[in-house]
Design an enzyme around this catalytic site. Sequence first.
Site, PDB file in Angstrom:
ATOM      1  N   ASN A 267      46.039  79.285  39.591  1.00  0.00           N
ATOM      2  CA  ASN A 267      47.043  79.216  38.405  1.00  0.00           C
ATOM      3  C   ASN A 267      46.512  79.851  37.288  1.00  0.00           C
ATOM      4  O   ASN A 267      45.640  79.253  36.647  1.00  0.00           O
ATOM      5  CB  ASN A 267      47.299  77.891  38.335  1.00  0.00           C
ATOM      6  CG  ASN A 267      48.710  77.684  37.293  1.00  0.00           C
ATOM      7  OD1 ASN A 267      49.069  78.793  36.509  1.00  0.00           O
ATOM      8  ND2 ASN A 267      48.944  76.296  37.006  1.00  0.00           N
ATOM      9  N   PHE A 268      46.891  80.959  37.006  1.00  0.00           N
ATOM     10  CA  PHE A 268      46.211  81.742  35.668  1.00  0.00           C
ATOM     11  C   PHE A 268      46.803  80.973  34.299  1.00  0.00           C
ATOM     12  O   PHE A 268      46.088  81.276  33.215  1.00  0.00           O
ATOM     13  CB  PHE A 268      46.463  82.957  35.790  1.00  0.00           C
ATOM     14  CG  PHE A 268      45.799  84.017  36.792  1.00  0.00           C
ATOM     15  CD1 PHE A 268      44.781  83.501  37.594  1.00  0.00           C
ATOM     16  CD2 PHE A 268      45.711  85.510  36.651  1.00  0.00           C
ATOM     17  CE1 PHE A 268      44.098  84.091  38.667  1.00  0.00           C
ATOM     18  CE2 PHE A 268      44.978  86.164  37.377  1.00  0.00           C
ATOM     19  CZ  PHE A 268      44.198  85.677  38.348  1.00  0.00           C
TER      20      PHE A 268
ATOM     21  N   SER B 257      41.170  69.869  37.904  1.00  0.00           N
ATOM     22  CA  SER B 257      39.748  70.115  37.622  1.00  0.00           C
ATOM     23  C   SER B 257      39.001  70.152  38.887  1.00  0.00           C
ATOM     24  O   SER B 257      37.912  69.739  39.229  1.00  0.00           O
ATOM     25  CB  SER B 257      39.155  68.812  36.916  1.00  0.00           C
ATOM     26  OG  SER B 257      39.613  68.728  35.697  1.00  0.00           O
TER      27      SER B 257
END
Length: 229
Positions: free
Chosen positions: A6-7, A189
């Site tokens: 996911n940019f 994360s």
Amino acid sequence: MILVANFKMNHTRASTRAYINKLNEIELAPNMRLFLFPPATALDKYESIATIGAQNAYAAKSGSYTGEIGLEQLEEFGIETLLLGHSERRHIFNETQELIAKKFAFYQEQGFEIVYCVGETLEQREAGTTFRSIKHQFDGIDRAYEKLIVAYEPVWAIGTGKSAKAEDIEEVLEFVSQITPAPLLYGGSVKRGNIAEILSIAKCDGVLIGSASWNVEQFITMIEIAKEM
Ligand code: PGA
């Protein structure tokens, strides 16, 4: 196994193309799927080993919806995959469950593959309402949709460098697996140092990676780790 990059609001069209070209040099394991969600302005007709999707779209083909993109804009690039319900859309842009369900229904009707995100806030976890809040995030969502992938992303673990503990992830994925038969991902994360542990959790079919996916070398390292498993 599913790996999603996911940019968010990172990369341009030029840097997305360079990223995809680099990514195309690797070989995937036969059971592996990659997804890439570039920002809307970086969508294009790419040749890619990854499925390219949009991070957001409004529930209409076109129309008077300033600042949004819809089906027509996605069709131009052959996009048939959508990320919905991400916590940044829910919490920063105040998307309600009702709006998200409306988008879901519209793009389901179009036959899109949908990566649907759910997850509790820190307050909800501390109040012991994790399961209830996740269940609420399925209101109005067709949880039996055959092109659905669900990502469990605890809000407090996103972009903080602090992923959830394996036992907590396992417990929530077990709960979500009773709600939907869809493949289940974990996000929050995920990085080189923890991807192997996360992928070995029961009921975990893959990961949704934000910041650690923005550098293509780092993303490839994580793909290589996943391939070993
Ligand atoms: P992160 O983001 O990997 O940077 O925590 C995950 C996400 O928001 O999907």
